[in-house]
Design a protein around this motif. Structure first.
Motif, PDB file in Angstrom:
ATOM      1  N   THR A  12      25.968 -44.486 -28.720  1.00  0.00           N
ATOM      2  CA  THR A  12      25.949 -44.696 -30.166  1.00  0.00           C
ATOM      3  C   THR A  12      27.168 -45.508 -30.618  1.00  0.00           C
ATOM      4  N   LEU A  40      31.690 -32.291 -38.595  1.00  0.00           N
ATOM      5  CA  LEU A  40      30.641 -33.177 -38.103  1.00  0.00           C
ATOM      6  C   LEU A  40      30.607 -33.042 -36.588  1.00  0.00           C
ATOM      7  N   GLU A  41      29.511 -32.519 -36.067  1.00  0.00           N
ATOM      8  CA  GLU A  41      29.354 -32.374 -34.619  1.00  0.00           C
ATOM      9  C   GLU A  41      28.539 -33.535 -34.076  1.00  0.00           C
ATOM     10  N   MET A  42      29.141 -34.278 -33.144  1.00  0.00           N
ATOM     11  CA  MET A  42      28.464 -35.409 -32.526  1.00  0.00           C
ATOM     12  C   MET A  42      28.081 -35.076 -31.091  1.00  0.00           C
ATOM     13  N   VAL A  46      22.907 -33.883 -34.024  1.00  0.00           N
ATOM     14  CA  VAL A  46      24.018 -34.070 -34.969  1.00  0.00           C
ATOM     15  C   VAL A  46      24.006 -32.925 -35.976  1.00  0.00           C
ATOM     16  N   LYS A  47      25.184 -32.373 -36.269  1.00  0.00           N
ATOM     17  CA  LYS A  47      25.282 -31.277 -37.232  1.00  0.00           C
ATOM     18  C   LYS A  47      26.386 -31.563 -38.243  1.00  0.00           C
ATOM     19  N   GLY A  74      30.740 -37.076 -27.184  1.00  0.00           N
ATOM     20  CA  GLY A  74      30.507 -36.053 -28.192  1.00  0.00           C
ATOM     21  C   GLY A  74      31.765 -35.263 -28.522  1.00  0.00           C
TER      22      GLY A  74
END
Length: 489
Positions: A137, A130-132, A211-212, A162
């Protein structure tokens, strides 16, 4: 002669008066089970014809407790099913709940800020990245029992700057490559959710696009993460299904999730009801009737446990009706001498998603939630009546505050013709000369007060959450105090 009596209590509510006989000994007596079934005794033992009735009673009582036990996992399993089959979002996609209509099927959703969510299937993906991106946020990762597994965003290890998180399945917890925030997962299915706290819609959209989510095995050539929106104009609910569908959803999710030591008694009870890991869901007619009855009775118990909380120190102000919504003390749902069974059932019947940030004890960060289910007279809030609530000046929130109205039956945002269920400091509300704000709830707006009004529905009950984003010292020391909701006659 003295009477010799022996009282035996079976389960939670069945009382059998066995004997109560003189020394001349009567040979039988009767009692009534909680289901209303008459139980006949043969002396000090149940009669042969009563044995099946006692087993039915035992199974019914255990099934109601299984209903309460399973609330968090059934909720997520049902909502995941909505994502996959109604929204056509995969395990690696994001669902962007942006508008009021988008959020109307989420249990006690905040109507003020957008949600970005995904259900990640580690059985299909294997370890998952999970890429933030960096951004303002708040959110996290939870397992399917709704236990927080990691905080993400400003209160997480990435500090809002991130980073890459690696979700590791329960079967592979030794995987710890460098360059990732490692999240050892308890369950094969995981929930990811964040909210943008920036009021600028463009900022939210930018975050969502960055997001990824992709399998770790494809890290050198990641698959694309799609952004999916709930289909416009179509009704859906991400809450617990009713009747036999509740147990069908529970059976399905138990097939893919590990059984933890704390849950082995419950899975033993379910076995008597035709729900067993590794076997199809095929209850006989007797079991099916018990399951349907238990779903009805279990939901009634859940309503009482949520809307009329009997926990100690549940009121924020002891002389007011405002309850703490977040009564689970620990992300693990485990206290010193017990697991938080009733606390968990209370919160996850009416709400979904849990984060330590939602029970912050530190001023100016996280969130605080108060719930009101009654008016100041102790009566349920009635959609056919008119009410008012005064918000005193200077509410204790660094970011903003909001009051949101929910349908008691669905626990989702009220689906009214107004298509609005919240009032907040981010809206253009009419203020009083002392800085306070009067809010109104009812079928029709008071003349000239439309900006401060939420439309309720005759024939339906409702409840509300008061949220403080970045609660200040005045919230924690209770120097700022709010009155109860009052009926206007």
């Amino acid at each position: 002669m003295k009477n010799k009596c022996l009282i035996i209590v079976v389960g939670i509510s069945l009382i059998l008066n066995i004997g109560c006989k003189k020394e001349t000994s009567e040979t039988s007596s009767t009692a009534v089970a909680s289901s209303g079934t008459e139980i006949k005794m043969d002396g000090e033992l149940p009669s042969k014809e009563s044995i099946p009735k006692l087993f039915d009673e035992m199974d019914l009582q255990q099934a109601t407790q299984c209903y309460l036990w399973a609330l968090p996992i059934v909720t997520f399993a049902e909502w995941q099913n909505v994502h996959y089959n109604q929204f056509k979002a995969s395990s690696n996609d994001l669902v962007f709940y942006n508008s009021y209509n988008d959020r109307i099927g989420i249990l006690t959703a905040n109507a003020t800020t957008p949600y970005i969510m995904s259900f990640i299937d580690l059985a299909t993906n294997g370890p998952t990245v999970l890429e933030m991106p960096a951004g303002h946020t708040a959110g996290g990762l939870g397992d399917f029992w709704q236990r927080e597994q990691a905080v993400i965003g400003e209160m997480g290890p990435d500090k809002g700057k991130g980073g890459k998180y690696l979700l590791v399945p329960p079967t592979m917890k030794d995987l710890k490559p460098a360059g990732y925030f490692i999240v050892p997962c308890n369950t094969m299915n995981m929930f990811f959710g964040i909210r943008s706290l920036d009021p600028d819609p463009k900022s939210t959209e930018d975050i969502v696009k960055k997001v990824k989510i992709y399998p770790y095995s494809k890290r050198d050539n990641p698959t694309q993460t799609k952004i999916v929106s709930p289909p416009a104009g179509k009704k859906w609910l991400g809450n617990q299904p009713i009747g036999i569908a509740y147990w069908e959803r529970l059976h399905a999710i138990l097939q893919v999730e590990p059984v933890e030591d704390r849950d082995r008694f419950f899975t033993a009870w379910l076995k008597n009801l035709g729900i067993e890991k590794g076997k199809p869901f095929a209850p006989d007619e007797r079991q099916k009737k018990i399951l349907i009855d238990a779903a009805t009775k279990g939901q009634q118990m859940a309503m009482a446990n949520s809307f009329s909380k009997r926990f100690a120190d549940v009121k924020h102000w002891p002389d007011k009706k405002w309850d703490y919504v977040m009564i689970i003390k620990n992300p693990s749902q485990r206290d010193e001498n017990y697991d938080e069974f009733f606390e968990r059932a209370s919160y996850f019947y009416e709400a979904t998603g849990y984060s330590k940030a939602m029970i912050t004890k530190t001023p100016n960060v996280g969130q605080a939630y108060l719930g009101a289910y009654y008016d100041n007279q102790g009566n349920w809030l009635d959609g056919g009546k008119n009410y008012t609530l005064n918000i005193p000046a200077n509410p204790p929130a660094v970011n903003f505050w909001s009051v949101t109205v929910y349908d008691s039956a669905t626990r989702c945002l009220i689906d009214n013709p107004q298509q609005s269920g919240d009032l907040s400091s981010r809206k253009d509300l009419i203020k009083n000369s002392d800085g306070s704000v009067d809010l109104y709830f009812g079928p029709k707006a008071p003349a000239g007060k439309e900006k401060n009004w939420v439309q309720t529905l005759p024939g339906k009950h409702w409840f509300t959450y008061m949220r403080f984003y970045g609660p200040t010292k005045a919230y924690f020391d209770k120097s700022w105090k709010m009155d109860d909701i009052k009926e206007v006659k």
